[in-house]
Design an enzyme around this catalytic site. Structure first.
Site: not given
Ligand code: DSN
Length: 437
Positions: A69, A71, A220, A246, A249, A255
């Protein structure tokens, strides 16, 4: 592997074959993991939001950092024993700020959705207005969908794309409409960034609009983060007040989520909004893997990767259009394309097309397209992206071959012989390009 460490625990003494260990203890779980690895190795992954991480990223995720942990933030924790957690989190922060050329990073968001919610919590009160694109036009659930807290507790106003196909900017964001809506509704936030938008984002234009109405610009970049980091898409800085993303990607990390800014005051609000505002203990093993992924993205070869992702998407989109398919905005500038199936076959849903393609070893996702009358479960389109196949090493000629596979499957309308012959060829192509190892 050797180490110069003088401590009793050396890297040699703790390095074990983790899969072998798992197999000895739990063969059922190991079987499922091995089956998934085989599925990934033998199919063509074209989901625009997915990728294949390096073994180094994978190893950091499965490390001792998960046991703790932590925090709080580096140097200000609520638990003892965080000395190495402080080091790893600070390293992830330093690498993130280097990568995106900004002053501040919060690396703790568990996901992109959490990153967005923390930003809303930092800046907005219930009922406040913000501008974004609707989910069915390529936005995201957290951009004000009525089924998300962002749509239930806030007041989203959605700006349109250009829907008129006779216009040169068909399928692009309608920037004039963004400006008109901003002037009319005086939002606190203008959100740009999408999950199914194939064109470059004009961050400078968005900032001008935000300045005109006194709004904050939140970008975003979840989908395009790797392209921005690798110089294959313009940077959201210095135009954005805050950037969320994120990390899994195009950025090819674990993730997770990330929030960036250059503003000290906003940085303080963001830290508080992530912890304790919206999250508890950070996922320190994921933060370790983020540090690894950011380190990889800082290398020159990542720039090459990012540009190849775009070149591959261009080659695939041009091939599909030459086969007669209709793509939103008639092409792509980034890693993805959105195929509108309505003109190809008014009866064909994205759901059915994705099933046929999966049977043939080609993994895409069904996706709504602008003006879609079908539900998100059926849809009239499919979204196709190149980040994962580019990681495996496929180049433009391979992508044209993949385009031919897609064309054969869709035109065969479920004919099993065609599906099975494409399946065999897709396997053969996969065999030429291994997963990262
Ligand atoms: N689920 C994602 C996507 O496939 O674009 C977006 O968060």
């Amino acid at each position: 592997m050797s180490t110069t460490s003088t401590s009793a625990v050396t890297l040699d003494s703790i390095s074990v074959d983790l899969l072998e260990l798992l197999q000895r203890q739990d063969s059922q779980v190991t079987r499922i993991l091995a089956d998934e690895a085989e599925r990934q190795a033998t199919t063509l992954e074209l989901i625009a939001s997915e990728n294949h991480v390096s073994p180094a990223v994978m190893h950091a995720m499965g490390s001792w950092m998960t046991n703790k942990y932590a925090e709080g933030y580096p140097g200000k924790r609520y638990y003892s024993g965080c000395v190495h957690h402080d080091r790893i989190e600070q390293l992830a922060i330093d690498r993130a700020t280097d990568l995106f050329n900004c002053a501040f990073a919060n690396v703790q968001p568990h996901s992109g959705a959490n990153a967005n919610l923390a930003v809303y919590f930092a800046l907005l009160e219930p009922g406040d207005t913000f501008l974004s694109v609707v989910l069915s036009d390529g936005g995201h659930l957290t951009h004000g969908s009525p089924v998300s807290i962002s749509g239930k507790w806030l007041k989203p106003i959605h700006y349109p794309l250009v829907y008129d196909e006779s216009r040169d900017d068909y399928g692009y964001i309608d920037y004039d409409a963004v400006e008109q809506l901003a002037v009319e509704h005086k939002p606190k936030i203008i959100l740009c960034g999408y999950s199914a938008y194939p064109r470059l984002i004009d961050f400078a234009r968005f900032r001008e609009i935000a300045e005109r109405v006194g709004a904050l610009l939140i970008s975003d970049i979840a989908h395009i983060a790797g392209l921005c980091a690798g110089g294959a898409h313009p940077s959201p800085f210095p135009h954005s007040h805050i950037v969320t993303t994120t990390t899994h990607k195009t950025l090819r990390g674990p993730r997770g989520g990330l929030i960036l800014t250059n503003d000290d005051q906003l940085a303080k609000l963001i830290d508080k909004a992530v912890f304790p505002g919206t999250q508890g203990g950070p996922l320190m093993h994921i933060i370790a893997a983020k540090a690894v992924a950011f380190g990889e993205a800082l290398r020159p070869e990542f720039k090459q990767y990012a540009h190849q992702v775009v070149a591959n998407a261009k080659a695939l989109s041009e091939h599909l259009m030459s086969c007669g398919y209709h793509l939103l905005s008639n092409g792509t500038d980034n890693h993805l394309m959105l195929m509108d199936l309505r003109k190809f076959d008014a009866e064909l849903t994205g759901k059915q097309a994705a099933i046929w393609l999966e049977d043939a070893g080609i993994i895409v996702n069904k996706n709504t397209v602008a003006g879609d009358q079908r539900s998100p479960f059926a849809t009239s389109g499919i979204r196709i992206g190149t980040p994962a196949l580019t990681t495996r090493g496929l180049i433009e000629d391979d992508m044209r071959r993949v385009g031919t596979f897609i064309d054969r499957v869709l035109k065969a309308k479920g004919d099993e012989a065609v599906i099975s012959s494409v399946r065999a060829e897709a396997r053969e192509l996969c065999a030429q390009y291994s997963l990262p190892h």
